[in-house]
Design an enzyme around this catalytic site. Structure first.
Site, PDB file in Angstrom:
ATOM      1  N   PHE A   8       0.825  -1.217   0.077  1.00  0.00           N
ATOM      2  CA  PHE A   8       0.140  -0.008   0.085  1.00  0.00           C
ATOM      3  C   PHE A   8       1.022   1.317  -0.122  1.00  0.00           C
ATOM      4  O   PHE A   8       0.453   2.158  -0.819  1.00  0.00           O
ATOM      5  CB  PHE A   8      -0.904   0.014   1.118  1.00  0.00           C
ATOM      6  CG  PHE A   8      -1.988  -1.084   1.029  1.00  0.00           C
ATOM      7  CD1 PHE A   8      -3.331  -0.832   0.143  1.00  0.00           C
ATOM      8  CD2 PHE A   8      -1.955  -1.994   1.974  1.00  0.00           C
ATOM      9  CE1 PHE A   8      -4.097  -1.745   0.325  1.00  0.00           C
ATOM     10  CE2 PHE A   8      -2.951  -3.154   1.878  1.00  0.00           C
ATOM     11  CZ  PHE A   8      -4.135  -2.868   1.047  1.00  0.00           C
ATOM     12  N   GLY A   9       1.725   1.225   0.735  1.00  0.00           N
ATOM     13  CA  GLY A   9       2.633   2.398   0.998  1.00  0.00           C
ATOM     14  C   GLY A   9       3.337   2.807  -0.283  1.00  0.00           C
ATOM     15  O   GLY A   9       3.745   3.763  -0.661  1.00  0.00           O
ATOM     16  N   VAL A  73      15.930  -6.110  -2.796  1.00  0.00           N
ATOM     17  CA  VAL A  73      17.057  -5.062  -2.441  1.00  0.00           C
ATOM     18  C   VAL A  73      17.759  -5.721  -1.373  1.00  0.00           C
ATOM     19  O   VAL A  73      17.097  -6.013  -0.325  1.00  0.00           O
ATOM     20  CB  VAL A  73      16.367  -3.751  -2.350  1.00  0.00           C
ATOM     21  CG1 VAL A  73      17.381  -2.756  -1.595  1.00  0.00           C
ATOM     22  CG2 VAL A  73      15.771  -3.273  -3.402  1.00  0.00           C
ATOM     23  N   GLU A 168     -11.386 -12.596  11.832  1.00  0.00           N
ATOM     24  CA  GLU A 168     -11.849 -13.179  10.549  1.00  0.00           C
ATOM     25  C   GLU A 168     -11.560 -14.494  10.113  1.00  0.00           C
ATOM     26  O   GLU A 168     -12.738 -14.996   9.826  1.00  0.00           O
ATOM     27  CB  GLU A 168     -11.045 -12.320   9.591  1.00  0.00           C
ATOM     28  CG  GLU A 168     -11.314 -10.512   9.651  1.00  0.00           C
ATOM     29  CD  GLU A 168     -10.243  -9.669   9.231  1.00  0.00           C
ATOM     30  OE1 GLU A 168     -10.142  -8.682   8.870  1.00  0.00           O
ATOM     31  OE2 GLU A 168      -9.143 -10.399   8.251  1.00  0.00           O
ATOM     32  N   ASP A 307       4.552  -0.506   7.583  1.00  0.00           N
ATOM     33  CA  ASP A 307       4.741  -1.408   8.699  1.00  0.00           C
ATOM     34  C   ASP A 307       6.111  -1.643   8.969  1.00  0.00           C
ATOM     35  O   ASP A 307       6.421  -2.078   9.981  1.00  0.00           O
ATOM     36  CB  ASP A 307       4.127  -2.884   8.316  1.00  0.00           C
ATOM     37  CG  ASP A 307       2.753  -2.878   8.258  1.00  0.00           C
ATOM     38  OD1 ASP A 307       1.965  -2.095   8.745  1.00  0.00           O
ATOM     39  OD2 ASP A 307       2.223  -3.974   7.787  1.00  0.00           O
TER      40      ASP A 307
END
Length: 477
Positions: A8-9, A73, A168, A307
């Site tokens: 997401f980031g 990386v 969930e 995160d």
């Protein structure tokens, strides 16, 4: 500009730079952008992997300034402004003006890394498919076994952690027993299936607390899920877990063939590399203690988002990662002044429990039940990438939640050596499909609960043999 990651980031930073027409290179270990909050629906057959993991290259294809590279990386040289990454068997260097790291987190076992060998995690697509296969295997073998104890163990599912993932999964597995398998396996009753959620804190979904946490626990209990609070796990093996009451110290043993670990996360390895190279401090979970503007250590040209970083006790949620990615990209592109502190805008929190039940908190407003459930679906649908994925997700949700279908369940039976009259073993393997023709490729075969090198090698060999047998041969005529 170099972005590391595809979550997401990373995607938020990439789109921000692309819209500003700033050239950048995005390096990712995987080819997809994973919508992690819906992984549990892949594990329980509601959605397919493709619906929550579109190719990152396709997502950014319309931006001419984007350069997506598949690689890992492994190092960074802040003084030379270079990252080192591995791709195609080569170790390559790439210069940068600004580095935005968004490599996310992985499962944490609090010093008990051997738990990973005998539990199921839920952080990747592979994890979800492995867990889905395990769930199906347990129900199928419970249907055929003549051993009562083995049947009980097959139908016992232990979830460690009552966070969002644990709640969930616990709710969905019980729902599978009540709505999906109850109609297809007529000798199985919902009460035959035991689902236990183990939580060390004294409440379910601890970040919410109060009435919302109480509603979660009550909803699960009413649905037949055993929510065990104030209890820690002291040991896990291939056949069960040892639990310890936090107050009394009393220990007890729970036997089960499926133990799902969702009790904690830690930053991925690249966070440690950045900490070493920049002198940035990290917390116990390996997350970088970034500056207020999300820069790392004393480097104004290196940002960490999502995160892998820790700042002002912000939650490890996708909105934090997305807003952080956009903030870093805005500074990198000159749209925002260097050193501008990151200000997180909390738009609310929500969690789904099971069919028609969820909780939502927006400021001082708290919602529960059906309204919160619809809102949860709407918000997650909005954040999914691509119109087609949204459409297919809606159709899958209608079939699964309004109907009794699980459109993405399939099962390939693990080969089991059968003892012959002369004491040998029958190496033949039979493949069974749930609602699929035998001409289809089999599903990935998960390793059995007791994981050994021999099991893994045998499974992989059989998988290749079956794939070769099933590939259609086209003649040239």
């Amino acid at each position: 500009m170099v972005i590391v990651g595809s979550g997401f980031g990373a995607l938020a930073a990439a789109k921000k730079l692309a819209k500003a027409k700033v050239p950048f290179v995005l390096i990712s270990e995987t080819t997809e952008h994973l919508f992690q909050p819906l992984l549990y629906q892949v594990a329980t057959g509601v959605l397919s992997p493709g619906e929550i993991a579109p190719p990152i290259r396709a997502v950014l294809a319309k931006y001419p300034t984007a350069d997506v590279r598949l690689g890992r990386v492994v190092d960074v040289d802040p003084d030379r402004r270079e990252v080192v990454y591995e791709a195609g068997g080569e170790r390559l260097r790439l210069g940068y003006t600004t580095l935005i790291a968004a490599t996310g987190a992985r499962q944490a076992y609090f010093g008990n890394d051997h738990f990973a060998d005998v539990t199921f995690a839920l952080k990747t697509i592979d994890d979800a498919e492995r867990l889905r296969h395990q769930i199906l295997r347990c129900f199928e073998e419970a249907h055929t076994t003549t051993d009562p104890q083995r049947r009980r163990d097959l139908l016992t599912f232990v979830v460690i952690g009552a966070g969002a993932t644990g709640v969930e999964l616990g709710g969905q597995i019980k729902e599978l027993a009540q709505r999906y398998f109850a109609t297809s396996l007529h000798d199985l009753k919902p009460e035959d299936v035991t689902v236990k959620i183990i939580e060390g804190a004294d409440k379910a979904l601890p970040p919410f607390g109060g009435k919302l946490s109480e509603y979660v626990a009550d909803s699960l209990e009413k649905d037949g899920v055993d929510v065990v609070l104030g209890t820690f796990v002291t040991d896990i093996d291939a056949h069960g877990a040892t639990l310890k009451d936090a107050k009394t110290g009393e220990e007890r043993r729970v036997t089960a063939e499926t133990i799902i670990w969702s009790a904690g996360v830690q930053a991925n390895d690249f966070a440690r590399v950045l900490a070493e190279r920049t002198g940035c401090e990290a917390d116990r979970a390996g997350r970088l203690l970034v500056n207020d503007d999300l820069t790392v250590g004393g480097r104004a040209d290196i940002f960490a988002v999502g995160d892998m970083m820790s700042l002002h006790s912000l939650p490890g949620q996708s909105p934090v990662a997305m807003q952080g990615g956009r903030h870093a990209a805005a500074i990198a592109s000159g749209k925002r002044d260097a050193g501008t502190p990151f200000q997180y805008r909390d738009k609310g929190s929500m969690a789904i429990i099971n069919r028609f039940r969820a909780i939502t908190r927006i400021g001082k407003i708290e919602l529960t039940g059906f309204v919160a459930w619809v809102l949860w679906l709407a918000v997650h649908l909005m954040y999914m990438v691509g119109f087609r994925n949204r459409y297919v997700a809606v159709m899958s949700w209608v079939g699964s939640f309004l109907g009794r279908h699980r459109p993405h369940f399939h099962y390939a039976q693990q080969r089991m050596p059968a003892t012959t009259a002369d004491g040998g073993a029958d190496a033949a393997a039979e493949s069974v499909a749930d609602g699929a023709e035998t001409a289809q490729s089999p599903a990935p075969v998960a390793a059995p609960a007791t994981i050994t090198a021999g099991h893994a090698e045998e499974s992989e060999t059989w998988r290749r043999e079956q794939a070769e047998r099933r590939i259609p041969v086209h003649s040239s005529s």
